[in-house]
Scaffold this motif. Structure first.
Motif, PDB file in Angstrom:
ATOM      1  N   TYR A  18      -0.119  26.421 -33.069  1.00 51.44           N
ATOM      2  CA  TYR A  18       1.312  25.979 -32.789  1.00 51.44           C
ATOM      3  C   TYR A  18       2.152  26.808 -30.974  1.00 51.44           C
ATOM      4  O   TYR A  18       1.357  27.570 -30.406  1.00 51.44           O
ATOM      5  CB  TYR A  18       2.209  27.200 -34.085  1.00 51.44           C
ATOM      6  N   SER A  69       7.549  16.743 -33.861  1.00 48.40           N
ATOM      7  CA  SER A  69       8.961  16.827 -34.031  1.00 48.40           C
ATOM      8  C   SER A  69       9.499  17.657 -32.404  1.00 48.40           C
ATOM      9  O   SER A  69      11.021  18.112 -33.061  1.00 48.40           O
ATOM     10  CB  SER A  69       8.822  17.150 -34.794  1.00 48.40           C
ATOM     11  N   ASP A  96       2.127  17.458 -34.654  1.00 46.92           N
ATOM     12  CA  ASP A  96       3.518  17.354 -34.936  1.00 46.92           C
ATOM     13  C   ASP A  96       4.000  17.641 -34.057  1.00 46.92           C
ATOM     14  O   ASP A  96       4.461  18.896 -33.825  1.00 46.92           O
ATOM     15  CB  ASP A  96       4.084  18.331 -36.644  1.00 46.92           C
ATOM     16  N   GLN A 155      -3.262  20.308 -36.108  1.00 44.49           N
ATOM     17  CA  GLN A 155      -4.186  21.234 -37.305  1.00 44.49           C
ATOM     18  C   GLN A 155      -4.935  20.329 -37.624  1.00 44.49           C
ATOM     19  O   GLN A 155      -4.770  19.245 -37.687  1.00 44.49           O
ATOM     20  CB  GLN A 155      -3.207  20.981 -38.737  1.00 44.49           C
ATOM     21  N   TYR A 199       5.587  27.481 -29.142  1.00 43.26           N
ATOM     22  CA  TYR A 199       7.270  27.380 -29.895  1.00 43.26           C
ATOM     23  C   TYR A 199       7.768  28.611 -28.521  1.00 43.26           C
ATOM     24  O   TYR A 199       6.662  28.552 -27.205  1.00 43.26           O
ATOM     25  CB  TYR A 199       6.939  29.747 -30.606  1.00 43.26           C
ATOM     26  N   LEU A 215       5.789  31.064 -26.820  1.00 43.01           N
ATOM     27  CA  LEU A 215       4.805  31.797 -27.552  1.00 43.01           C
ATOM     28  C   LEU A 215       3.700  31.099 -28.419  1.00 43.01           C
ATOM     29  O   LEU A 215       3.699  29.668 -28.544  1.00 43.01           O
ATOM     30  CB  LEU A 215       5.156  32.502 -28.486  1.00 43.01           C
ATOM     31  N   LEU A 247      -3.139  27.173 -43.848  1.00 42.50           N
ATOM     32  CA  LEU A 247      -2.396  27.388 -43.757  1.00 42.50           C
ATOM     33  C   LEU A 247      -1.530  28.602 -44.300  1.00 42.50           C
ATOM     34  O   LEU A 247      -0.062  29.483 -44.665  1.00 42.50           O
ATOM     35  CB  LEU A 247      -0.875  26.970 -45.281  1.00 42.50           C
ATOM     36  N   GLY A 248      -2.018  29.435 -43.981  1.00 42.02           N
ATOM     37  CA  GLY A 248      -1.588  31.823 -43.831  1.00 42.02           C
ATOM     38  C   GLY A 248      -1.262  31.639 -43.006  1.00 42.02           C
ATOM     39  O   GLY A 248      -0.418  30.908 -42.615  1.00 42.02           O
ATOM     40  N   GLU A 249      -0.456  33.376 -43.007  1.00 37.26           N
ATOM     41  CA  GLU A 249       0.368  33.922 -41.369  1.00 37.26           C
ATOM     42  C   GLU A 249      -0.335  33.568 -39.830  1.00 37.26           C
ATOM     43  O   GLU A 249      -1.647  33.243 -39.555  1.00 37.26           O
ATOM     44  CB  GLU A 249      -0.082  34.700 -41.437  1.00 37.26           C
ATOM     45  N   GLN A 250       1.104  32.811 -39.187  1.00 38.62           N
ATOM     46  CA  GLN A 250      -0.199  33.216 -37.958  1.00 38.62           C
ATOM     47  C   GLN A 250       0.157  34.055 -37.253  1.00 38.62           C
ATOM     48  O   GLN A 250       1.003  34.593 -36.614  1.00 38.62           O
ATOM     49  CB  GLN A 250       1.593  32.299 -37.692  1.00 38.62           C
ATOM     50  N   TYR A 251      -0.950  34.002 -36.072  1.00 42.93           N
ATOM     51  CA  TYR A 251      -1.344  35.521 -35.463  1.00 42.93           C
ATOM     52  C   TYR A 251      -1.030  34.690 -33.798  1.00 42.93           C
ATOM     53  O   TYR A 251      -1.222  33.620 -33.457  1.00 42.93           O
ATOM     54  CB  TYR A 251      -2.301  36.101 -35.335  1.00 42.93           C
ATOM     55  N   PHE A 252       0.148  35.503 -33.261  1.00 38.82           N
ATOM     56  CA  PHE A 252       0.314  35.370 -31.883  1.00 38.82           C
ATOM     57  C   PHE A 252       0.009  35.887 -30.934  1.00 38.82           C
ATOM     58  O   PHE A 252      -0.221  37.392 -30.807  1.00 38.82           O
ATOM     59  CB  PHE A 252       2.515  35.671 -32.258  1.00 38.82           C
ATOM     60  N   GLY A 253       0.416  35.038 -29.702  1.00 38.44           N
ATOM     61  CA  GLY A 253      -0.282  35.476 -28.647  1.00 38.44           C
ATOM     62  C   GLY A 253       1.003  36.748 -28.303  1.00 38.44           C
ATOM     63  O   GLY A 253       1.578  36.078 -28.449  1.00 38.44           O
ATOM     64  N   TYR A 302       2.232  21.715 -32.953  1.00 39.58           N
ATOM     65  CA  TYR A 302       1.281  21.834 -33.948  1.00 39.58           C
ATOM     66  C   TYR A 302       0.172  20.951 -33.712  1.00 39.58           C
ATOM     67  O   TYR A 302       1.232  19.963 -34.524  1.00 39.58           O
ATOM     68  CB  TYR A 302       2.819  22.445 -35.352  1.00 39.58           C
ATOM     69  N   PHE A 339      10.764  26.369 -32.394  1.00 40.81           N
ATOM     70  CA  PHE A 339       8.976  25.227 -32.630  1.00 40.81           C
ATOM     71  C   PHE A 339       8.691  24.394 -31.998  1.00 40.81           C
ATOM     72  O   PHE A 339      10.366  23.659 -31.446  1.00 40.81           O
ATOM     73  CB  PHE A 339       9.077  24.711 -34.420  1.00 40.81           C
TER      74      PHE A 339
END
Lengths: 113, 112
Positions: free
Chosen positions: B33, B58, B56, B50, B35, B91, B98-104, B48, B45
């Motif tokens: 993703y 949008s 996506d 996958q 952001y 970011l 579809l789990g939690e997202q981990y950010f840089g 994305y 957002f």
């Protein structure tokens, strides 16, 4: 479309007191709920999530959150705040049919020594 | 293990120039993703990816923004003809299915 409201811009709390950061959400399907914390000049760190099951979820650093379906809320709590908990906290939601996360605007938490 | 990495950490560019921002996701994460976080704003957002599915797009604010993900791993976000309103922290995050997202840590872009 999903959305999140974090009604308070800043939460001030004395060290050792309970900390609550409020979050309400709106989704069309079943909600997947998340809390993240952002320290200055750092990326977001995952704290905890609710997908299904027990409404009270426990996460990192002693934080917990309670899912309340009737009130569409997912408030973040910590029984005893530390000065090091001072940071920006984000609530996020997505529904089970959309992979995009919708974030709240964030709450600045200030823990006063 | 290694987290999400982004480069550069800071980028200053002149208005009208093109920029490329890079993201290396956590190995094995299928979703990626992008952001944007502007001063005083929440996270917006952008796009994305996958697996092998069509991305996506949008959330992209204009056709000056585009992103690629090569080989299901590294991603680049390109902003053409940068404008001052593009100044923000960009970011990247990755997740396993579809789990939690981990950010840089983000790339701070300043357009002068």
């Amino acid at each position: 479309a999903q959305s999140v409201a974090q009604p308070e811009d800043q939460v001030n709390v004395a060290e050792g007191n309970p900390l609550t950061v409020k979050c309400t959400y709106s989704v069309s399907g079943n909600p997947y709920l998340f809390w993240y914390v952002q320290y200055p000049n750092r990326g977001l760190q995952f704290l905890l999530k609710y997908i299904t099951g027990d409404n009270l979820v426990k996460g990192s650093y002693g934080f917990e959150a309670e899912f309340n379906k009737s009130q569409t809320s997912f408030h973040l709590k910590k029984p005893s705040a530390l000065v090091s908990d001072s940071a920006l906290y984000f609530c996020a939601v997505r529904d089970n049919a959309d992979n995009r996360l919708a974030f709240g605007k964030g709450n600045q938490v200030v823990v006063i020594p | 293990g290694a987290g999400v990495s982004q480069s550069p950490s800071n980028k200053v560019t002149e208005k009208g120039k093109d920029v490329e921002l890079r993201c290396d996701p956590i190995s094995g994460h299928t979703a990626l993703y992008w952001y944007r976080q502007s001063l005083g704003q929440g996270l917006e957002f952008l796009i994305y990816f996958q697996g092998n599915s069509a991305p996506d797009k949008s959330g992209l604010p204009s056709d000056r923004f585009s992103a690629e993900r090569t080989g299901g791993s590294v991603s680049t976000l390109t902003i053409q003809r940068t404008q001052q309103e593009d100044s923000a922290v960009y970011l990247c995050a990755s997740s396993l299915d579809l789990g939690e997202q981990y950010f840089g840590p983000g790339t701070r872009l300043t357009v002068t």
